[in-house]
Design a protein around this motif. Structure first.
Motif, PDB file in Angstrom:
ATOM      1  N   ALA A 200     -12.754 -16.484 -31.211  1.00  0.00           N
ATOM      2  CA  ALA A 200     -12.344 -17.880 -31.399  1.00  0.00           C
ATOM      3  C   ALA A 200     -11.370 -18.317 -30.313  1.00  0.00           C
ATOM      4  O   ALA A 200     -11.431 -19.456 -29.827  1.00  0.00           O
ATOM      5  CB  ALA A 200     -11.716 -18.054 -32.782  1.00  0.00           C
ATOM      6  N   ALA A 201     -10.479 -17.423 -29.901  1.00  0.00           N
ATOM      7  CA  ALA A 201      -9.517 -17.758 -28.842  1.00  0.00           C
ATOM      8  C   ALA A 201     -10.237 -17.997 -27.521  1.00  0.00           C
ATOM      9  O   ALA A 201      -9.976 -18.989 -26.824  1.00  0.00           O
ATOM     10  CB  ALA A 201      -8.493 -16.636 -28.692  1.00  0.00           C
ATOM     11  N   ARG A 202     -11.157 -17.114 -27.158  1.00  0.00           N
ATOM     12  CA  ARG A 202     -11.885 -17.279 -25.893  1.00  0.00           C
ATOM     13  C   ARG A 202     -12.742 -18.539 -25.917  1.00  0.00           C
ATOM     14  O   ARG A 202     -12.761 -19.300 -24.948  1.00  0.00           O
ATOM     15  CB  ARG A 202     -12.769 -16.055 -25.614  1.00  0.00           C
ATOM     16  CG  ARG A 202     -13.448 -16.134 -24.247  1.00  0.00           C
ATOM     17  CD  ARG A 202     -14.554 -15.086 -24.105  1.00  0.00           C
ATOM     18  NE  ARG A 202     -14.032 -13.732 -24.166  1.00  0.00           N
ATOM     19  CZ  ARG A 202     -14.806 -12.653 -24.258  1.00  0.00           C
ATOM     20  NH1 ARG A 202     -16.134 -12.780 -24.319  1.00  0.00           N
ATOM     21  NH2 ARG A 202     -14.266 -11.447 -24.306  1.00  0.00           N
ATOM     22  N   PHE A 203     -13.445 -18.761 -27.027  1.00  0.00           N
ATOM     23  CA  PHE A 203     -14.272 -19.965 -27.113  1.00  0.00           C
ATOM     24  C   PHE A 203     -13.427 -21.216 -26.950  1.00  0.00           C
ATOM     25  O   PHE A 203     -13.785 -22.139 -26.206  1.00  0.00           O
ATOM     26  CB  PHE A 203     -15.029 -20.013 -28.440  1.00  0.00           C
ATOM     27  CG  PHE A 203     -15.672 -21.348 -28.698  1.00  0.00           C
ATOM     28  CD1 PHE A 203     -16.818 -21.728 -28.008  1.00  0.00           C
ATOM     29  CD2 PHE A 203     -15.122 -22.249 -29.601  1.00  0.00           C
ATOM     30  CE1 PHE A 203     -17.402 -22.972 -28.216  1.00  0.00           C
ATOM     31  CE2 PHE A 203     -15.691 -23.486 -29.812  1.00  0.00           C
ATOM     32  CZ  PHE A 203     -16.840 -23.851 -29.120  1.00  0.00           C
ATOM     33  N   ASN A 204     -12.281 -21.291 -27.625  1.00  0.00           N
ATOM     34  CA  ASN A 204     -11.454 -22.494 -27.552  1.00  0.00           C
ATOM     35  C   ASN A 204     -10.791 -22.650 -26.191  1.00  0.00           C
ATOM     36  O   ASN A 204     -10.513 -23.778 -25.767  1.00  0.00           O
ATOM     37  CB  ASN A 204     -10.425 -22.490 -28.681  1.00  0.00           C
ATOM     38  CG  ASN A 204     -11.010 -22.991 -29.986  1.00  0.00           C
ATOM     39  OD1 ASN A 204     -11.177 -24.193 -30.181  1.00  0.00           O
ATOM     40  ND2 ASN A 204     -11.371 -22.067 -30.882  1.00  0.00           N
ATOM     41  N   LEU A 205     -10.573 -21.561 -25.477  1.00  0.00           N
ATOM     42  CA  LEU A 205     -10.121 -21.674 -24.091  1.00  0.00           C
ATOM     43  C   LEU A 205     -11.192 -22.360 -23.260  1.00  0.00           C
ATOM     44  O   LEU A 205     -10.907 -23.304 -22.511  1.00  0.00           O
ATOM     45  CB  LEU A 205      -9.827 -20.287 -23.524  1.00  0.00           C
ATOM     46  CG  LEU A 205      -9.393 -20.258 -22.055  1.00  0.00           C
ATOM     47  CD1 LEU A 205      -8.020 -20.893 -21.871  1.00  0.00           C
ATOM     48  CD2 LEU A 205      -9.399 -18.825 -21.521  1.00  0.00           C
ATOM     49  N   TYR A 206     -12.433 -21.908 -23.388  1.00  0.00           N
ATOM     50  CA  TYR A 206     -13.538 -22.532 -22.658  1.00  0.00           C
ATOM     51  C   TYR A 206     -13.753 -23.977 -23.096  1.00  0.00           C
ATOM     52  O   TYR A 206     -14.141 -24.830 -22.295  1.00  0.00           O
ATOM     53  CB  TYR A 206     -14.828 -21.751 -22.892  1.00  0.00           C
ATOM     54  CG  TYR A 206     -14.889 -20.376 -22.269  1.00  0.00           C
ATOM     55  CD1 TYR A 206     -13.841 -19.870 -21.496  1.00  0.00           C
ATOM     56  CD2 TYR A 206     -16.005 -19.566 -22.461  1.00  0.00           C
ATOM     57  CE1 TYR A 206     -13.915 -18.607 -20.938  1.00  0.00           C
ATOM     58  CE2 TYR A 206     -16.091 -18.300 -21.894  1.00  0.00           C
ATOM     59  CZ  TYR A 206     -15.034 -17.823 -21.140  1.00  0.00           C
ATOM     60  OH  TYR A 206     -15.118 -16.569 -20.582  1.00  0.00           O
ATOM     61  N   TYR A 207     -13.505 -24.252 -24.376  1.00  0.00           N
ATOM     62  CA  TYR A 207     -13.730 -25.574 -24.974  1.00  0.00           C
ATOM     63  C   TYR A 207     -12.563 -26.514 -24.679  1.00  0.00           C
ATOM     64  O   TYR A 207     -12.568 -27.669 -25.086  1.00  0.00           O
ATOM     65  CB  TYR A 207     -13.902 -25.376 -26.475  1.00  0.00           C
ATOM     66  CG  TYR A 207     -14.604 -26.461 -27.248  1.00  0.00           C
ATOM     67  CD1 TYR A 207     -15.395 -27.439 -26.642  1.00  0.00           C
ATOM     68  CD2 TYR A 207     -14.503 -26.491 -28.643  1.00  0.00           C
ATOM     69  CE1 TYR A 207     -16.044 -28.404 -27.389  1.00  0.00           C
ATOM     70  CE2 TYR A 207     -15.151 -27.449 -29.397  1.00  0.00           C
ATOM     71  CZ  TYR A 207     -15.919 -28.412 -28.766  1.00  0.00           C
ATOM     72  OH  TYR A 207     -16.569 -29.372 -29.512  1.00  0.00           O
ATOM     73  N   GLN A 208     -11.534 -26.010 -24.022  1.00  0.00           N
ATOM     74  CA  GLN A 208     -10.325 -26.749 -23.645  1.00  0.00           C
ATOM     75  C   GLN A 208      -9.528 -27.224 -24.851  1.00  0.00           C
ATOM     76  O   GLN A 208      -8.798 -28.214 -24.784  1.00  0.00           O
ATOM     77  CB  GLN A 208     -10.666 -27.909 -22.698  1.00  0.00           C
ATOM     78  CG  GLN A 208     -11.291 -27.425 -21.386  1.00  0.00           C
ATOM     79  CD  GLN A 208     -11.666 -28.532 -20.423  1.00  0.00           C
ATOM     80  OE1 GLN A 208     -11.199 -29.673 -20.564  1.00  0.00           O
ATOM     81  NE2 GLN A 208     -12.513 -28.236 -19.454  1.00  0.00           N
ATOM     82  N   ASN A 209      -9.649 -26.502 -25.953  1.00  0.00           N
ATOM     83  CA  ASN A 209      -8.770 -26.698 -27.108  1.00  0.00           C
ATOM     84  C   ASN A 209      -7.647 -25.665 -26.997  1.00  0.00           C
ATOM     85  O   ASN A 209      -7.659 -24.621 -27.651  1.00  0.00           O
ATOM     86  CB  ASN A 209      -9.540 -26.498 -28.419  1.00  0.00           C
ATOM     87  CG  ASN A 209     -10.483 -27.636 -28.714  1.00  0.00           C
ATOM     88  OD1 ASN A 209     -10.298 -28.748 -28.234  1.00  0.00           O
ATOM     89  ND2 ASN A 209     -11.507 -27.363 -29.508  1.00  0.00           N
ATOM     90  N   PHE A 210      -6.687 -25.935 -26.145  1.00  0.00           N
ATOM     91  CA  PHE A 210      -5.733 -24.912 -25.749  1.00  0.00           C
ATOM     92  C   PHE A 210      -4.781 -24.516 -26.874  1.00  0.00           C
ATOM     93  O   PHE A 210      -4.416 -23.344 -27.001  1.00  0.00           O
ATOM     94  CB  PHE A 210      -4.974 -25.369 -24.506  1.00  0.00           C
ATOM     95  CG  PHE A 210      -5.881 -25.666 -23.345  1.00  0.00           C
ATOM     96  CD1 PHE A 210      -6.751 -24.708 -22.859  1.00  0.00           C
ATOM     97  CD2 PHE A 210      -5.891 -26.932 -22.754  1.00  0.00           C
ATOM     98  CE1 PHE A 210      -7.605 -24.981 -21.799  1.00  0.00           C
ATOM     99  CE2 PHE A 210      -6.729 -27.214 -21.687  1.00  0.00           C
ATOM    100  CZ  PHE A 210      -7.596 -26.239 -21.208  1.00  0.00           C
ATOM    101  N   ASP A 211      -4.372 -25.470 -27.696  1.00  0.00           N
ATOM    102  CA  ASP A 211      -3.509 -25.122 -28.816  1.00  0.00           C
ATOM    103  C   ASP A 211      -4.235 -24.230 -29.821  1.00  0.00           C
ATOM    104  O   ASP A 211      -3.639 -23.315 -30.394  1.00  0.00           O
ATOM    105  CB  ASP A 211      -2.995 -26.389 -29.507  1.00  0.00           C
ATOM    106  CG  ASP A 211      -1.928 -27.099 -28.683  1.00  0.00           C
ATOM    107  OD1 ASP A 211      -1.099 -26.404 -28.074  1.00  0.00           O
ATOM    108  OD2 ASP A 211      -1.939 -28.339 -28.636  1.00  0.00           O
TER     109      ASP A 211
END
Length: 539
Positions: free
Chosen positions: A219-230
């Motif tokens: 989930a952390a890696r996906f959200n990094l790619y998705y630009q949901n940084f928080d």
């Protein structure tokens, strides 16, 4: 109640059929009886992907170069290195990756449908969660391979991929690629619905499943790619806790081993750094690690100027000569093997499954630590620097934690392991020239400092943000060697690079000044899939 279902071994069954719908809906006649939740649990064991995209993504990246025509290659490596659309259909090809990930999705969908028809969903939300994470992970791997990197400004324009949520049927709606936004929204939905229900008690060997830490690392890696940084930071915190070193690799003991033993230790399920392991049918070890086909390879030149021996805040390695053990602070620099044409760090080593002991034949596997605490830490460090209200102090703290675990306290030449500050990082980067973006033939011009052209946001040249991101990307490059994530980072940041082809000039990537988003970053769909009706990626 007995339920008989076709287990969907391949949503995208191989073969040129009359239409896209036929192509996606055809199933092999491989019946299985599912009548209990325990049988669904068994099905999910085999639902994890059996193929990977490592060779595709590594050969497309700047981790490799050309040793010359006197060295052997394969058709697959040649096509990928030259940024060509691939015709090869063997193991590790786009063809096998496409089918392998969609087979995984089909099995996950069958598990979800069986639980629903058994009326067992509410009592087995842990199995529902595992199935959804398998589906989301496989779709993310497909997106990384066959789609452009996420760009919120282009997400409604870029093509996505079919996202099946049911086992394939002989009747049903049409399959469409949709948009990249729709694809990412579907992946995000599966992840968010699954996370609350992951239960480590479900698994006999948790490290080969989406255990809780692995799920949050994904989930952390996906959200990094998705630009949901928080969100990336929130989920990484669930993995890293108050002391990230508790889920990070201990390198010092590894220095006592030789290459094969390091490779064995690297994939032990008992290693605290390994959050999730995945075993696949793959020749990635021979394509990328061992110099079996060494024409296009991670060689001593790339190693000296770009990767393990390149100058970092911790110093440099061998400077292009034979490494003197103990000289470098960076552990990786002291644990390299091979020859000048193929310098390897011994991870992703070949694993053989012997099926005929007399004739010594069987299957070649790759066992990959697809999620680790070390990589999750770097996801968080990057997100700290990129969030709306950046926390450079916390990003640098994570960088220092990585340096602490990946560098010796002191090298044989007396140099000490650094502790970076914002100022010392600035001073280091100010000393480094940017790697040129076009027509690069002089390796001496290469540094770890790259021109960044991030998709969907901007980073000011020479800023603290750029300094942090450049260093984190370099550390990620070292951390994920042979795992394909470097190519995703090159796409995400529009980093220009070149593949020198000896005797055939320079092949450039991401060097269009107007738009640093090379369409070849979306690997072309397999020919059979295009023939069946799915639109090809533009070229």
């Amino acid at each position: 109640m007995k339920i008989f279902k076709y287990i969907a071994l391949s949503v995208l069954a191989v073969g040129a059929l009359s239409s896209c719908n036929d192509y996606l809906d055809t199933l092999p006649d491989d019946r299985a009886e599912i009548e209990t939740a325990d049988q669904v649990k068994d099905l999910l064991v085999s639902a994890y992907p059996h193929y990977n995209n490592n060779t595709i993504m590594e050969m497309m990246s700047d981790n490799v170069t050309d040793n010359g025509k006197t060295y052997a290659s394969t058709v697959l490596k040649d096509e990928l290195y030259n940024f060509k659309d691939v015709d090869d259909t063997g193991n590790d090809s786009p063809y096998q990756s496409w089918n392998g990930y969609y087979r995984s999705i089909a099995s996950a969908n069958q598990a979800l449908l069986s639980l629903k028809e058994l009326g067992a969903e509410k009592d087995n939300m842990n199995l529902v969660a595992e199935a959804k994470l398998i589906r989301a992970y496989s779709m993310m791997q497909l997106a990384n391979t066959f789609c452009m990197a996420w760009n919120p400004e282009k997400a409604d324009e870029y093509m996505g991929l079919p996202y099946p949520t049911e086992p394939a049927k002989f009747i049903g709606g049409e399959y469409k690629r949709g948009t990249l936004r729709q694809l990412y929204e579907n992946i995000n939905k599966d992840i968010e619905e699954a996370l609350p229900y992951i239960d480590d008690n479900t698994y006999t060997v948790p490290k080969y499943h989406f255990n809780r830490k692995a799920a949050y690392a994904f989930a952390a890696r996906f959200n990094l790619y998705y630009q949901n940084f928080d969100k990336c930071i929130e989920y990484a915190n669930e993995v890293l806790g108050n002391d990230p070193t508790l889920v990070m690799r201990d390198f010092e003991p590894l220095t006592q081993f030789g290459a094969q033993d390091i490779g064995t230790q690297w994939i032990k399920s008992s290693d605290k750094a390994n959050l999730m392991l995945l075993a696949t049918y793959s020749g990635a070890s021979y394509n990328l690690v061992y110099p079996v086909y060494p024409r296009f390879q991670h060689n001593s030149i790339v190693c000296s100027y770009e990767t393990f021996w390149a100058k970092g805040p911790w110093g440099s390695g061998s400077g292009g000569t034979s490494l003197v053990p103990g000289k470098a602070l960076l552990y990786y620099s002291n644990m390299l093997y091979g020859k000048s044409e193929s310098v390897m760090f011994p991870k992703l080593m070949p694993q053989f499954e012997i099926t005929d002991k007399i004739n010594q034949i069987g299957y070649l596997h790759a066992v990959d630590a697809i999620f680790t605490g070390d990589e999750t830490l770097l996801c968080r460090a990057e997100a700290y620097a990129l969030k709306e209200n950046p926390r450079y102090d916390l990003a640098i703290a994570d960088i220092n934690t990585w340096i602490q675990t990946h560098c010796r306290p002191e090298a044989s030449d007396g140099s000490k392991r650094p502790v970076l500050t914002e100022q010392s990082l600035k001073e280091f980067m100010d000393e480094m020239e940017y790697t040129p973006e076009k027509d690069i033939e002089q390796w001496s011009e290469y540094t770890i400092r790259k021109h960044l052209h991030p998709l969907g946001f901007t980073i000011e040249a020479g800023s603290t943000k750029e300094n942090i991101v450049n260093l984190v990307l370099h550390m990620r490059r070292l951390e994920t060697m042979y795992q394909g994530l470097r190519f995703v980072d090159l796409k995400r940041y529009g980093i220009a690079f070149s593949h020198v082809v000896k005797g055939d000039g320079i092949k450039e990537f991401n060097t269009e000044e107007v738009n640093y988003a090379d369409p070849r970053g979306a690997i072309q769909l397999p020919a059979d899939v295009i023939k069946a009706g799915l639109p090809a990626n533009p070229r």
